[in-house]
Design a protein around this motif. Structure first.
Motif, short mmCIF file in Angstrom:
data_model
loop_
_atom_site.label_atom_id
_atom_site.label_comp_id
_atom_site.label_asym_id
_atom_site.label_seq_id
_atom_site.Cartn_x
_atom_site.Cartn_y
_atom_site.Cartn_z
N ASP A 203 -9.43 50.70 -8.52
CA ASP A 203 -10.72 50.38 -9.14
C ASP A 203 -11.77 50.32 -8.02
O ASP A 203 -11.63 49.52 -7.09
CB ASP A 203 -10.60 49.03 -9.84
N PRO A 204 -12.81 51.14 -8.08
CA PRO A 204 -13.81 51.14 -7.00
C PRO A 204 -14.39 49.75 -6.73
O PRO A 204 -14.76 49.45 -5.58
CB PRO A 204 -14.90 52.08 -7.53
N GLU A 205 -14.45 48.90 -7.76
CA GLU A 205 -15.01 47.56 -7.57
C GLU A 205 -14.12 46.64 -6.75
O GLU A 205 -14.58 45.63 -6.25
CB GLU A 205 -15.30 46.91 -8.93
N GLU A 206 -12.83 46.97 -6.65
CA GLU A 206 -11.93 46.10 -5.87
C GLU A 206 -11.82 46.54 -4.42
O GLU A 206 -11.28 45.82 -3.61
CB GLU A 206 -10.48 46.13 -6.36
N ILE A 207 -12.27 47.75 -4.10
CA ILE A 207 -12.06 48.28 -2.75
C ILE A 207 -12.90 47.48 -1.74
O ILE A 207 -14.09 47.26 -1.93
CB ILE A 207 -12.42 49.78 -2.69
N VAL A 208 -12.24 47.04 -0.68
CA VAL A 208 -12.91 46.25 0.37
C VAL A 208 -13.30 47.16 1.53
O VAL A 208 -14.42 47.11 2.02
CB VAL A 208 -12.00 45.10 0.86
N THR A 209 -12.36 47.98 1.99
CA THR A 209 -12.63 48.91 3.09
C THR A 209 -12.65 50.33 2.54
O THR A 209 -11.71 50.74 1.87
CB THR A 209 -11.55 48.79 4.19
N SER A 210 -13.72 51.05 2.84
CA SER A 210 -13.81 52.43 2.40
C SER A 210 -12.91 53.31 3.26
O SER A 210 -12.79 53.12 4.47
CB SER A 210 -15.25 52.91 2.53
N GLY A 211 -12.32 54.31 2.62
CA GLY A 211 -11.44 55.25 3.32
C GLY A 211 -12.14 56.04 4.42
O GLY A 211 -11.45 56.62 5.27
N VAL A 212 -13.48 56.04 4.45
CA VAL A 212 -14.16 56.78 5.53
C VAL A 212 -13.84 56.17 6.90
O VAL A 212 -13.96 56.85 7.92
CB VAL A 212 -15.70 56.83 5.35
N PHE A 213 -13.41 54.90 6.93
CA PHE A 213 -13.10 54.24 8.20
C PHE A 213 -11.65 54.46 8.64
O PHE A 213 -11.26 54.05 9.72
CB PHE A 213 -13.36 52.73 8.10
N VAL A 214 -10.83 55.03 7.76
CA VAL A 214 -9.38 55.07 7.99
C VAL A 214 -8.92 56.47 8.38
O VAL A 214 -9.30 57.46 7.75
CB VAL A 214 -8.63 54.59 6.72
#
Length: 232
Positions: A203-214
């Motif tokens: 769920d986009p609302e639960e995501i804390v860290t975006s995958g762009v950082f990973v």
């Protein structure tokens, strides 16, 4: 990467990121939120002379504390080392360089590194010779402040409860601690996840860290927190 939606790796594929004399950031608070399987591999791979940046040095037999206890760390930047008596002993013997940063300042220095700032300006530590040793003072508005440099690292190791294959992350309650900041501040971010789901399943609302950082995701072999706390 041919498929930008899949950052899954095995442990051998991430091995080359770790080397002697590197700078590494790690998530966790007293061991909770530190990636146990990555740390176990680091012990196996024998990397040494590390500079590590994180909240604390854990316990002697848990997580990052094991690297300290085995004398693999030459410098630590942390808010305290009190739960790991071996760290204190090594510091007293001059075998471990320790830079203390108050917890909030440490978190903000890491965040600053993650968003591209050069540092932060604070009143905290201005009158404390232990905290301001060797630091730069600034005069502004008739007041005196300390300049605290931003913190970055070659590699950041992060522990997440759930990831999707792109690297969007959710954390387990307080195990979230410094992990989201460290994910932003390292050149290469490697996530150990307890569970990995397909791209688009979180769920986009639960995501804390975006995958762009990973950059890379490895699957956790698990950790028993109950045992960890009882062992200390």
């Amino acid at each position: 990467m041919s498929n930008h939606h899949n950052k899954m790796s095995d442990y051998e594929e991430i091995k080359h990121f770790f080397h002697d004399e590197m700078t590494m950031m790690f998530g966790g608070f007293g061991g909770v939120g530190s990636p146990p399987t990555i740390l176990n591999h680091l012990l196996k791979w024998g990397v040494k002379d590390l500079t590590i940046i994180g909240n604390d040095t854990g316990f002697p037999h848990i997580g990052i504390g094991q690297l300290v206890a085995q004398n693999r760390v030459k410098k630590v930047i942390a808010s305290h080392i009190g739960s790991n008596p071996i760290a204190g002993r090594l510091m007293s013997e001059g075998k471990l360089e320790v830079e203390f940063s108050p917890q909030g300042i440490l978190a903000e220095r890491i965040r600053a590194g993650g968003v591209g700032l050069k540092g932060v300006v604070t009143e905290i530590g201005v009158d404390d010779p232990y905290l301001n040793k060797g630091k730069t003072f600034l005069e502004m508005d008739g007041n005196r402040y300390l300049y605290e440099s931003a913190l970055v690292a070659e590699v950041g190791i992060v522990f997440a409860k759930k990831a999707d294959t792109f690297g969007n992350l959710i954390y387990d309650k307080s195990a979230r601690n410094t992990n989201p900041l460290i994910a932003m501040a390292a050149d290469i971010t490697i996530v150990e996840a307890e569970e990995v789901v397909g791209y688009g399943e979180l769920d986009p609302e639960e995501i804390v860290t975006s995958g762009v950082f990973v950059d890379h995701i490895v699957l956790s072999k698990g950790v028993d927190w109950k045992w960890a706390w009882e062992a200390n």
